[in-house]
Design an enzyme around this catalytic site. Structure first.
Site, PDB file in Angstrom:
ATOM      1  N   ASN A  23       0.853  -1.307  -0.072  1.00  0.00           N
ATOM      2  CA  ASN A  23      -0.047  -0.104   0.158  1.00  0.00           C
ATOM      3  C   ASN A  23       0.788   1.229   0.012  1.00  0.00           C
ATOM      4  O   ASN A  23       0.542   2.397  -0.611  1.00  0.00           O
ATOM      5  CB  ASN A  23      -1.016   0.010   1.304  1.00  0.00           C
ATOM      6  CG  ASN A  23      -2.170  -1.176   1.171  1.00  0.00           C
ATOM      7  OD1 ASN A  23      -2.365  -1.651  -0.008  1.00  0.00           O
ATOM      8  ND2 ASN A  23      -2.463  -1.476   2.288  1.00  0.00           N
ATOM      9  N   ARG A  97      -5.783  -0.851  -9.688  1.00  0.00           N
ATOM     10  CA  ARG A  97      -6.459   0.088  -9.013  1.00  0.00           C
ATOM     11  C   ARG A  97      -5.244   1.246  -8.408  1.00  0.00           C
ATOM     12  O   ARG A  97      -5.690   2.437  -8.455  1.00  0.00           O
ATOM     13  CB  ARG A  97      -6.797  -0.524  -7.532  1.00  0.00           C
ATOM     14  CG  ARG A  97      -7.385   0.311  -6.513  1.00  0.00           C
ATOM     15  CD  ARG A  97      -8.602   0.646  -6.715  1.00  0.00           C
ATOM     16  NE  ARG A  97      -9.534   1.835  -6.004  1.00  0.00           N
ATOM     17  CZ  ARG A  97     -10.393   1.988  -6.245  1.00  0.00           C
ATOM     18  NH1 ARG A  97     -11.269   1.903  -7.315  1.00  0.00           N
ATOM     19  NH2 ARG A  97     -11.026   3.442  -5.430  1.00  0.00           N
ATOM     20  N   ASP A 121      -9.613  -4.923  -6.525  1.00  0.00           N
ATOM     21  CA  ASP A 121     -10.638  -6.274  -5.892  1.00  0.00           C
ATOM     22  C   ASP A 121     -11.962  -5.757  -6.040  1.00  0.00           C
ATOM     23  O   ASP A 121     -12.450  -4.563  -6.292  1.00  0.00           O
ATOM     24  CB  ASP A 121     -10.395  -6.003  -4.354  1.00  0.00           C
ATOM     25  CG  ASP A 121      -8.748  -6.878  -4.140  1.00  0.00           C
ATOM     26  OD1 ASP A 121      -8.662  -7.382  -4.752  1.00  0.00           O
ATOM     27  OD2 ASP A 121      -8.290  -6.245  -3.207  1.00  0.00           O
TER      28      ASP A 121
END
Length: 434
Positions: A23, A97, A121
Site C-alpha cells: 500500500n 487500482r 478487488d
C-alpha cells in the site's frame, strides 16, 4: 489461471522476512512524477500490482532502472503526455487500482491528467469522490466522459485551499497532498488520513523539498513550492503480511519468527492478535510467535462477546479482518467481526463454512465466529480466491486444515504477496503451484 494445491495440518517452523509494503508502494512510486530528478526507492515488493504500476510509469516515459532485486531508480524527465490518450494506457489504467495515484502528481506538475475507472478487488464500492473533490478545490476542473473515464485539468498552477475531507481516505489524502506540494499558496487538509504509509509519503516529499507540517496527525498544512528534487527512500515492511504471518503461526500451531517488523509502525495489530489469545514476544524488531495448542478469545470486562472492527488509523486496518476472521475459527470462544468499510469483503466465509468453520454471516458487514478450539479441524476443499486479502486468509485456512485443498485464481494472492508459496514452503508448508 494458476492454482495452489495445499496439503494442510502440518506445523511450520523458522524465520521469515516481510516484503516491502504494497500500500505504500502504490503512493511512493507515483510520487516520482513530481520531479525531473532521479528518485531511488528500495524494499519494493515483487508483486503483480506493483510491477504493473512500474510498467505503467515506464510506458508513460519515466526512465526506470533496476539496481537490485528490490531497488529501482526512476527519473520522470521526459513524460509522454500523449500516451495518456492511447488505448494501451486505458487498458493499463482499467486493470490496476493503483493507477488512480497518478492523478495528483500529474495535475500538479503537468496541469492535466486523464484516467479510466481503475480496476482492482471486487470488495464493494470504492468511490473516487474524495480524490476529485480535493483536487477540484485546488483548482482542477473535472470532466466525466461516459460513466467511467475522467479528465482533470487546470489553467496554470494549482492554488492552495482549505478542505475538510468527508472521509479520511488514504489514497485520497495522498493524491491531494501530491497535488498541493507544487500548488501556489497554503493548503490545509483536515480529517486527513495519517496511516504510516501516508506519513512515509509526506516524509519522502519533505526530503524532496516540500513543506508539510502535521505529519502523523489528521491536520496537514502544506506550503506549495516551485519545484521538487530527487531523493532516496526505503519503504516500510508490509504490516498486512506481518499480521498474516502471526495468524498463520497461530492457526497451524507453529513456531515462527518474523524478522525486521518495524514494530513501532504496527499500531493495534499485535494487541488485536493478543485479544484472540495469541502469544507474541518482541525480540528487538522481530516478533516471535511460539507454538500454541490452544488460544482463547478475550471477552469484555462485563463478560460480553468481543467485537473486532476496522477503523481509520490509528484503528485497525480493514485489510487484516479476513485473516483475523479465519484465525478466530480455531480459537476458544466467540467473536463478532465487523467490517465497516467494504460491504463485500466478508463474502468468502461460505468457503470457510464448507471447510467446517462455525460462522454466522449476520449481514454484508458483520460475521459472528464460534471458535472450534482446535477440537474439530477444518478440512480441505476446492475454493476460489475472490480478492487479495481473502485469498491469503483462505491459504492460511488450507494450511491448517486436514487433507488436500485447492485454491484457484491465485493471481489475486500474487497481486499482494511476494513468492508466498516459496517462502512458506521454506518454513515447511506443502504448497504446489499448479
Amino acid at each position: 489461471m494458476a492454482s495452489f494445491e495445499v496439503i494442510g495440518g502440518k506445523a511450520l517452523k523458522g524465520e521469515i522476512v516481510p516484503q516491502g509494503a504494497k500500500n505504500e508502494a502504490l503512493q511512493i512510486l507515483c510520487a516520482v512524477l513530481l520531479t525531473d530528478e532521479p528518485v531511488t526507492i528500495s524494499n519494493i515488493p515483487d508483486i503483480r500490482d506493483v510491477n504493473k504500476l512500474i510498467e505503467l510509469l515506464r510506458d508513460m516515459g519515466v526512465k526506470v532502472g533496476k539496481l537490485s532485486t528490490d531497488t529501482y531508480r526512476f527519473q520522470a524527465d521526459a513524460v509522454n503526455l500523449d500516451y495518456l490518450d492511447t488505448p494501451e494506457f486505458v487498458a493499463q489504467g482499467r486493470s490496476l487500482r493503483g493507477s488512480v495515484m497518478i492523478l495528483g502528481p500529474m495535475l500538479s506538475r503537468f496541469g492535466k491528467c486523464q484516467l479510466p475507472k481503475p480496476g482492482g478487488d471486487k470488495i464493494g464500492r470504492r468511490p473516487l469522490d474524495t480524490h476529485f473533490v480535493g483536487l477540484e478545490k485546488l483548482g482542477g476542473k473535472l470532466t466525466l466522459e461516459g460513466k467511467d473515464f475522467y479528465r482533470i485539468s487546470t489553467q496554470g498552477r494549482l492554488h492552495g485551499a482549505y478542505m475538510l475531507l468527508d472521509e479520511a481516505s488514504v489514497t485520497g489524502t495522498a493524491n491531494i497532498v501530491m497535488g498541493a506540494v507544487l500548488a501556489e499558496g497554503t493548503t490545509t487538509i483536515y480529517n486527513a488520513a495519517c496511516e504510516p504509509y501516508l506519513q512515509q509519503l509526506c516524509k519522502m516529499l519533505v526530503r524532496m523539498g516540500a513543506k508539510i507540517s502535521g505529519i502523523g496527525s489528521n491536520l496537514l498544512t502544506i506550503e506549495g513550492v516551485e519545484r521538487l528534487g530527487g531523493t532516496e527512500h526505503r519503504m516500510l515492511p508490509d504490516m498486512i503480511e506481518i499480521g498474516s504471518f502471526i495468524g498463520l503461526a497461530a492457526m497451524t500451531g507453529s513456531e515462527i519468527t518474523i524478522k525486521d517488523c518495524q514494530i513501532q509502525e504496527l499500531g493495534l495489530i499485535p494487541d488485536t492478535f493478543r485479544k484472540l489469545g495469541i502469544q507474541l514476544e518482541f525480540r528487538g524488531d522481530d516478533i516471535f510467535i511460539p507454538a500454541q495448542e490452544h488460544y482463547e478469545i478475550d471477552t469484555y470486562l462485563d463478560g460480553s462477546i468481543l467485537t473486532i472492527s476496522d477503523h481509520t488509523w490509528p484503528g485497525l486496518t480493514p485489510d487484516l479482518l479476513s485473516v483475523i476472521l479465519v484465525v478466530a475459527t480455531q480459537a476458544k470462544g466467540t467473536v463478532l467481526i465487523h467490517q465497516k468499510m467494504f460491504e463485500s469483503r466478508l463474502f468468502f466465509v461460505d468457503k470457510l463454512i464448507d471447510m467446517g468453520a462455525q460462522i454466522i454471516l449476520c449481514d454484508p458487514h458483520r460475521a459472528t465466529v464460534i471458535g472450534l478450539d482446535q477440537r474439530n479441524r477444518l478440512h480441505g476443499i476446492t475454493m476460489t480466491s475472490p480478492d487479495i486479502r481473502a485469498g491469503v486468509a483462505l491459504l492460511i485456512a488450507a494450511l491448517s486444515a486436514e487433507g488436500r485443498s485447492v485454491i484457484e485464481n491465485v493471481e489475486q494472492i500474487d497481486r499482494g504477496y511476494q513468492y508466498i508459496d516459496k517462502r512458506l514452503t521454506a518454513l515447511g508448508a506443502q504448497i504446489r503451484r499448479l
